[in-house]
Write a protein that holds these residues in place. Structure first.
Motif, PDB file in Angstrom:
ATOM      1  N   UNK A   1      21.581 -33.774   6.270  1.00 26.93           N
ATOM      2  CA  UNK A   1      20.275 -32.995   6.194  1.00 26.93           C
ATOM      3  C   UNK A   1      19.243 -34.037   5.936  1.00 26.93           C
ATOM      4  N   UNK A   2      18.316 -34.167   7.086  1.00 26.60           N
ATOM      5  CA  UNK A   2      17.271 -35.037   7.211  1.00 26.60           C
ATOM      6  C   UNK A   2      16.144 -34.660   6.454  1.00 26.60           C
ATOM      7  N   UNK A   3      15.452 -35.364   5.586  1.00 22.47           N
ATOM      8  CA  UNK A   3      14.419 -35.009   4.717  1.00 22.47           C
ATOM      9  C   UNK A   3      13.048 -35.553   5.431  1.00 22.47           C
ATOM     10  N   UNK A   4      12.171 -34.559   5.559  1.00 22.18           N
ATOM     11  CA  UNK A   4      10.877 -34.772   6.421  1.00 22.18           C
ATOM     12  C   UNK A   4       9.990 -35.671   5.635  1.00 22.18           C
ATOM     13  N   UNK A   5      10.455 -36.946   5.570  1.00 19.67           N
ATOM     14  CA  UNK A   5       9.717 -37.959   4.601  1.00 19.67           C
ATOM     15  C   UNK A   5      10.087 -39.411   5.022  1.00 19.67           C
TER      16      UNK A   5
END
Lengths: 312, 259
Positions: free
Chosen positions: A53-57
């Protein structure tokens, strides 16, 4: 299958190798592995996990305990509560793990260096590795673990399929704690990572007045002097001479450890030396477990005797 | 700025052999000296320095048995205004239980503060988590591994935290907050026996830990103690000192680092 959530660490775009220990313990526990990463492209074997899961941050936002708690909440809303949330036992891992455990009321066991899956116990160091406590969690809540670097990476195994990938957006960002900047260590003339022979002194040196005599011995032996954390904390040697996780990782031909008991943070910084020689008055000091040669005795007497031999 | 600093009395195990008793259920501490947790010593010093510069007061708090009064007296000798002892009759291994007890104590006794300082970890249990758990329970921002406090303003601080490999991170945190202090941030001042004797005249308040039990049920259980697994281990060099050192020199020559 129930799952384990791995909070991976990346600093300045580099996927930290200690994340492999988090992956390893989850594999050992037989859990589906879901790994959280900040936005970006990272170089590592992605087949070691089931999902990413890539976190947009950015990493500075991601590696903030207040934001991380919000990210964990968001993942739990969509996937359900994980069985384990696993962090590395690092500066940021330990920080976020503690905050998440407090916020969600989850049990936490830190600095885990072993586990017995059948008995459901985790081994945790006490008293600078002189003893280990066997811990188990009570109840069925999510368990928060921080994992000691180098303890579990051998258990990380490739999955049959490539990981599923997804992206989380719209993370709530805290304004009560914010990243300002990274601060680099000052450059110095001596780089201990380049030395073939390090003479390293630790807490056992006793007091500052003894340091010049060790510098003299290092000079006579053509070694470079370095130190463990207690010596650097007391400013008896400069920070650039510190060996360990918060200092430098070294790999000399010979590492002569004098009066160093062997905290795991220190061991992590020097364990790959070709030859480790340890001198300590405590025969039970953990460093003897990692050394190739050991001397139980007074470091000052050894120092003076070595000087005598070299000077003839 | 009013700062609460947590300080803990721990066994001094650095140069001691630890012995397990009762089939690993207990550790024999009967012959060990006790001392203030090293990291807490830095935390007290940092708090006192901030107050000396900008005003306010430092209050030292210890969770432990009555003997923990000695670490409070030490903190007062270093410059804390007063000390609170929250008496517990057994060691709380679970950092969540410890954090919840502290939260309950602070809230029930209305203890005022602008910041709470803890050491990064205790020398005994090395959990490194009570500060973070406490911050979350109090709904306050948290920064750990703090190796420098660059500025203290009315409503915020700018601090540096230690990362791995010599890198640091500068962070802005609003107050009130919880900060865990890393060793090496300062040089803790020397405390004389006379200073500690003088500090014992300053009133310390004592509270009964069981008054703050609500919601502090342990989430983890210590099953037993074990000795660490033995690895390969070193080849020990024995004999007279001169002979040992000659062997050491031979190893250095063999490894090609000394001719």
């Amino acid at each position: 299958m129930s799952y384990a959530l791995i909070v991976a660490e990346a600093r300045r775009g580099i996927f930290e190798e200690r994340n492999l220990d988090s992956i390893g313990i989850c594999t050992l526990l037989g859990k589906e592995t879901v790994m959280l990463l900040p936005d970006g492209q990272y170089s590592f074997n992605e087949k070691l996990v089931d999902s990413i899961i890539k976190v947009k941050a950015g990493e500075e936002v991601f590696l903030n305990p207040l934001n991380m708690a919000a990210i964990i909440e968001k993942v739990s809303e969509t996937r359900g509560r994980p069985d384990f949330i696993v962090f590395t036992h690092s500066s940021s891992g330990a920080e976020s793990a503690a905050y998440a455990a407090g916020l969600f009321g989850f049990p936490i066991i830190t600095d885990v260096s072993g586990c017995d899956k059948e008995r459901g116990v985790f081994f945790k160091s006490y008293y600078s590795d002189k003893l280990f406590g066997e811990f188990k969690t009570t109840g069925d809540a999510t368990s928060v673990l921080t994992v000691r670097s180098g303890s579990f990476k051998e258990f990380a195994a490739e999955k049959a399929a490539a990981p599923r990938e997804e992206v989380i957006e719209g993370v709530t960002v805290s304004d009560s704690r914010t990243f300002v900047e990274y601060v680099e260590e000052e450059k110095t003339d001596i780089d201990i990572t380049k030395a073939d022979f390090l003479l390293s002194v630790g807490r056992g040196v006793g007091n500052k007045d003894e340091i010049p005599a060790y510098e003299e011995l290092a000079g006579l032996l053509k070694a470079v002097i370095s130190g463990s954390r207690p010596v650097i904390d007391k400013m008896w040697l400069p920070k650039a001479r510190q060996v360990g996780t918060s200092g430098k990782t070294v790999k000399p031909k010979v590492y002569l450890a004098m009066g160093i008991s062997g905290a795991f943070q220190h061991i992590a910084g020097m364990k790959d030396a070709d030859c480790i020689i340890a001198i300590n008055k405590d025969a039970e000091a953990p460093i003897f477990q990692y050394a190739h040669y050991g001397i139980v005795g007074d470091m000052h007497k050894v120092r003076d005797a070595l000087k005598g031999i070299v000077k003839g | 700025m009013n700062i609460l600093v947590f300080t803990k009395r721990v066994p001094a195990t650095q140069e001691e052999e630890l012995r397990l008793i009762n089939d690993g259920k207990d550790v024999d501490f009967s012959k060990l000296p006790f001392k203030v947790n090293d990291w807490d010593n830095y935390a007290v010093e940092e708090a006192v320095k901030i107050v000396e510069k900008g005003g306010g007061a430092v209050t030292a708090v210890s969770i432990g048995d009555t003997e923990s009064d000695e670490v409070l007296r030490r903190a007062i000798a270093m410059g804390a205004k007063d000390g609170f002892l929250v008496e517990v009759d057994q060691v709380l291994h679970d950092p969540f239980a410890r954090g919840a007890l502290i939260r309950n104590f602070i809230q029930k006794e209305n203890v005022p503060f602008d910041a709470i300082f803890t050491g990064v970890q205790s020398e005994d249990d090395q959990f490194a988590s009570v500060g973070g758990i406490l911050a979350a329970l109090l709904k306050l921002p948290y920064v750990s591994m703090v190796i420098g406090i660059d500025s203290v303003e009315k409503d915020h601080m700018v601090v540096r935290r230690e990362l791995e490999g010599g890198l640091q991170e500068r962070v802005r945190v609003t107050t009130p907050c919880v900060i865990s202090i890393q060793s090496g941030i300062n040089e803790p001042r020397y405390v004389s026996i006379m200073g500690i004797r003088k500090a014992s005249k300053v009133e310390r308040k004592s509270f009964k830990g069981k008054e703050y039990d609500a919601g502090k049920e342990a989430h983890i259980e210590l099953v037993k103690w074990v000795y660490p697994p033995k690895k390969g281990g070193a080849q020990m060099l024995g004999g007279e000192l001169g002979d040992i050192c000659k062997k050491l020199m031979e190893i250095l020559k063999e490894k090609g680092v000394y001719q």
